[in-house]
Design a protein around this motif. Structure first.
Motif, PDB file in Angstrom:
ATOM      1  N   UNK A 276       4.527 -74.085 -57.537  1.00 18.39           N
ATOM      2  CA  UNK A 276       4.243 -75.198 -56.645  1.00 18.39           C
ATOM      3  C   UNK A 276       4.392 -74.751 -55.208  1.00 18.39           C
ATOM      4  N   UNK A 277       3.586 -75.343 -54.353  1.00 18.22           N
ATOM      5  CA  UNK A 277       3.707 -75.056 -52.932  1.00 18.22           C
ATOM      6  C   UNK A 277       4.235 -76.292 -52.211  1.00 18.22           C
ATOM      7  N   UNK A 278       4.700 -76.092 -51.037  1.00 20.46           N
ATOM      8  CA  UNK A 278       5.215 -77.194 -50.238  1.00 20.46           C
ATOM      9  C   UNK A 278       4.066 -78.069 -49.772  1.00 20.46           C
ATOM     10  N   UNK A 279       4.248 -79.381 -49.885  1.00 19.62           N
ATOM     11  CA  UNK A 279       3.211 -80.315 -49.461  1.00 19.62           C
ATOM     12  C   UNK A 279       3.214 -80.425 -47.941  1.00 19.62           C
ATOM     13  N   UNK A 280       2.058 -80.285 -47.352  1.00 18.35           N
ATOM     14  CA  UNK A 280       1.893 -80.448 -45.914  1.00 18.35           C
ATOM     15  C   UNK A 280       0.887 -81.572 -45.682  1.00 18.35           C
ATOM     16  N   UNK A 281       1.295 -82.614 -45.017  1.00 21.69           N
ATOM     17  CA  UNK A 281       0.413 -83.760 -44.756  1.00 21.69           C
ATOM     18  C   UNK A 281      -0.682 -83.373 -43.770  1.00 21.69           C
TER      19      UNK A 281
ATOM     20  N   UNK B  99      19.830 -98.880 -32.729  1.00 21.87           N
ATOM     21  CA  UNK B  99      18.450 -99.352 -32.823  1.00 21.87           C
ATOM     22  C   UNK B  99      17.476 -98.208 -32.559  1.00 21.87           C
ATOM     23  N   UNK B 100      17.746 -97.440 -31.523  1.00 25.17           N
ATOM     24  CA  UNK B 100      16.837 -96.372 -31.122  1.00 25.17           C
ATOM     25  C   UNK B 100      16.717 -95.273 -32.171  1.00 25.17           C
ATOM     26  N   UNK B 101      17.804 -94.928 -32.838  1.00 19.35           N
ATOM     27  CA  UNK B 101      17.739 -93.876 -33.853  1.00 19.35           C
ATOM     28  C   UNK B 101      16.890 -94.305 -35.036  1.00 19.35           C
ATOM     29  N   UNK B 102      17.029 -95.557 -35.448  1.00 21.80           N
ATOM     30  CA  UNK B 102      16.233 -96.053 -36.576  1.00 21.80           C
ATOM     31  C   UNK B 102      14.763 -96.128 -36.186  1.00 21.80           C
ATOM     32  N   UNK B 103      14.476 -96.633 -35.002  1.00 23.42           N
ATOM     33  CA  UNK B 103      13.091 -96.765 -34.540  1.00 23.42           C
ATOM     34  C   UNK B 103      12.449 -95.377 -34.400  1.00 23.42           C
ATOM     35  N   UNK B 104      13.159 -94.417 -33.814  1.00 22.77           N
ATOM     36  CA  UNK B 104      12.612 -93.072 -33.642  1.00 22.77           C
ATOM     37  C   UNK B 104      12.334 -92.414 -34.988  1.00 22.77           C
ATOM     38  N   UNK B 105      13.201 -92.646 -35.950  1.00 26.05           N
ATOM     39  CA  UNK B 105      13.006 -92.075 -37.283  1.00 26.05           C
ATOM     40  C   UNK B 105      11.763 -92.643 -37.959  1.00 26.05           C
ATOM     41  N   UNK B 106      11.557 -93.942 -37.832  1.00 28.21           N
ATOM     42  CA  UNK B 106      10.376 -94.581 -38.439  1.00 28.21           C
ATOM     43  C   UNK B 106       9.103 -94.142 -37.711  1.00 28.21           C
ATOM     44  N   UNK B 107       9.153 -94.072 -36.376  1.00 24.70           N
ATOM     45  CA  UNK B 107       7.988 -93.632 -35.609  1.00 24.70           C
ATOM     46  C   UNK B 107       7.587 -92.205 -35.979  1.00 24.70           C
ATOM     47  N   UNK B 108       8.562 -91.373 -36.212  1.00 25.35           N
ATOM     48  CA  UNK B 108       8.309 -89.968 -36.526  1.00 25.35           C
ATOM     49  C   UNK B 108       7.868 -89.775 -37.969  1.00 25.35           C
ATOM     50  N   UNK B 109       8.257 -90.695 -38.871  1.00 29.12           N
ATOM     51  CA  UNK B 109       7.867 -90.599 -40.271  1.00 29.12           C
ATOM     52  C   UNK B 109       8.914 -89.953 -41.141  1.00 29.12           C
TER      53      UNK B 109
ATOM     54  N   UNK C  21       9.655 -91.107 -44.853  1.00 31.02           N
ATOM     55  CA  UNK C  21       8.638 -90.930 -45.887  1.00 31.02           C
ATOM     56  C   UNK C  21       8.821 -89.586 -46.597  1.00 31.02           C
ATOM     57  N   UNK C  22       8.471 -89.523 -47.869  1.00 30.62           N
ATOM     58  CA  UNK C  22       8.563 -88.234 -48.571  1.00 30.62           C
ATOM     59  C   UNK C  22       7.493 -87.243 -48.122  1.00 30.62           C
ATOM     60  N   UNK C  23       6.469 -87.719 -47.424  1.00 29.99           N
ATOM     61  CA  UNK C  23       5.391 -86.842 -46.957  1.00 29.99           C
ATOM     62  C   UNK C  23       5.609 -86.361 -45.530  1.00 29.99           C
ATOM     63  N   UNK C  24       6.828 -86.421 -45.023  1.00 33.10           N
ATOM     64  CA  UNK C  24       7.118 -86.019 -43.641  1.00 33.10           C
ATOM     65  C   UNK C  24       6.738 -84.563 -43.422  1.00 33.10           C
TER      66      UNK C  24
ATOM     67  N   UNK D  41       2.920 -82.925 -37.800  1.00 33.45           N
ATOM     68  CA  UNK D  41       1.873 -83.932 -37.951  1.00 33.45           C
ATOM     69  C   UNK D  41       2.500 -85.305 -37.717  1.00 33.45           C
ATOM     70  N   UNK D  42       1.753 -86.176 -37.064  1.00 30.99           N
ATOM     71  CA  UNK D  42       2.217 -87.543 -36.832  1.00 30.99           C
ATOM     72  C   UNK D  42       2.063 -88.343 -38.123  1.00 30.99           C
ATOM     73  N   UNK D  43       3.142 -88.461 -38.896  1.00 25.06           N
ATOM     74  CA  UNK D  43       3.101 -89.171 -40.183  1.00 25.06           C
ATOM     75  C   UNK D  43       3.806 -90.519 -40.120  1.00 25.06           C
ATOM     76  N   UNK D  44       4.215 -90.952 -38.935  1.00 22.49           N
ATOM     77  CA  UNK D  44       5.024 -92.159 -38.798  1.00 22.49           C
ATOM     78  C   UNK D  44       4.230 -93.446 -38.800  1.00 22.49           C
ATOM     79  N   UNK D  45       4.981 -94.543 -38.749  1.00 16.80           N
ATOM     80  CA  UNK D  45       4.419 -95.885 -38.772  1.00 16.80           C
ATOM     81  C   UNK D  45       4.512 -96.511 -37.386  1.00 16.80           C
ATOM     82  N   UNK D  46       3.821 -97.635 -37.204  1.00 14.83           N
ATOM     83  CA  UNK D  46       3.884 -98.399 -35.963  1.00 14.83           C
ATOM     84  C   UNK D  46       5.089 -99.330 -36.014  1.00 14.83           C
TER      85      UNK D  46
END
Length: 147
Positions: A2-7, A29-39, A42-45, A49-54
């Motif tokens: 298996x290879x590492x998944x790259x989004x 608040x900022x740490x949680x928001x930054x983590x979600x923005x960055x993605x 998600x398991x596909x981090x 690549x910008x894998x985050x949410x709005x």
């Protein structure tokens, strides 16, 4: 083997989240928001690549500042003119422009460069409880459980 998944940028599915910032400390608040923005939630981090949410942050005017940060934490910016350095305390900034207080805090936790700028554009901060993103059908995210 298996290879590492790259989004890939075209494969990323983005969601919209609403976070109520009332009575939550700014740093938490900022740490949680930054983590979600960055993605990073998600398991596909993928770091490059910008894998985050709005993220929509409401009630930014009611964000909490712990200790004496309201009077002692100082934000600086420069106008570009000679002797043009300006300063404002965190408490005063929360009164005058609470959106900038949250945006500055989150922006400092994102990568510095073109990817970080692209990620930062997915952050939407509002001082009150109303926002204009109802058409995106955002999910309400209770971050008190994540802290």
């Amino acid at each position: 083997m298996r290879t590492t998944y790259m989004a890939k940028p075209g494969e990323v599915e983005r969601k919209w989240y609403v976070i109520d910032a009332a009575d939550i400390e700014l740093g938490r608040l900022s740490t949680v928001v930054a983590s979600i923005l960055r993605g990073k939630n998600k398991p596909t981090f993928t770091p490059n690549v910008d894998t985050g949410d709005n993220v929509i942050v409401i009630n930014a005017a009611k964000v909490a500042l712990s200790g004496r940060k309201a009077s002692r934490k100082i934000y600086y910016h420069h106008t570009g003119y000679l002797g043009g350095i300006k300063q404002i305390s965190a408490g005063k900034l929360r009164e005058v422009n609470p959106q900038r207080l949250v945006e500055t805090s989150v922006k400092g936790m994102l990568p510095h460069g073109t990817l970080g700028h692209k990620i930062f554009l997915k952050l939407h901060v509002y001082a009150g409880a109303d926002h204009k993103h109802e058409a995106q059908k955002p999910e309400k995210l209770d971050i008190k459980n994540l802290i």
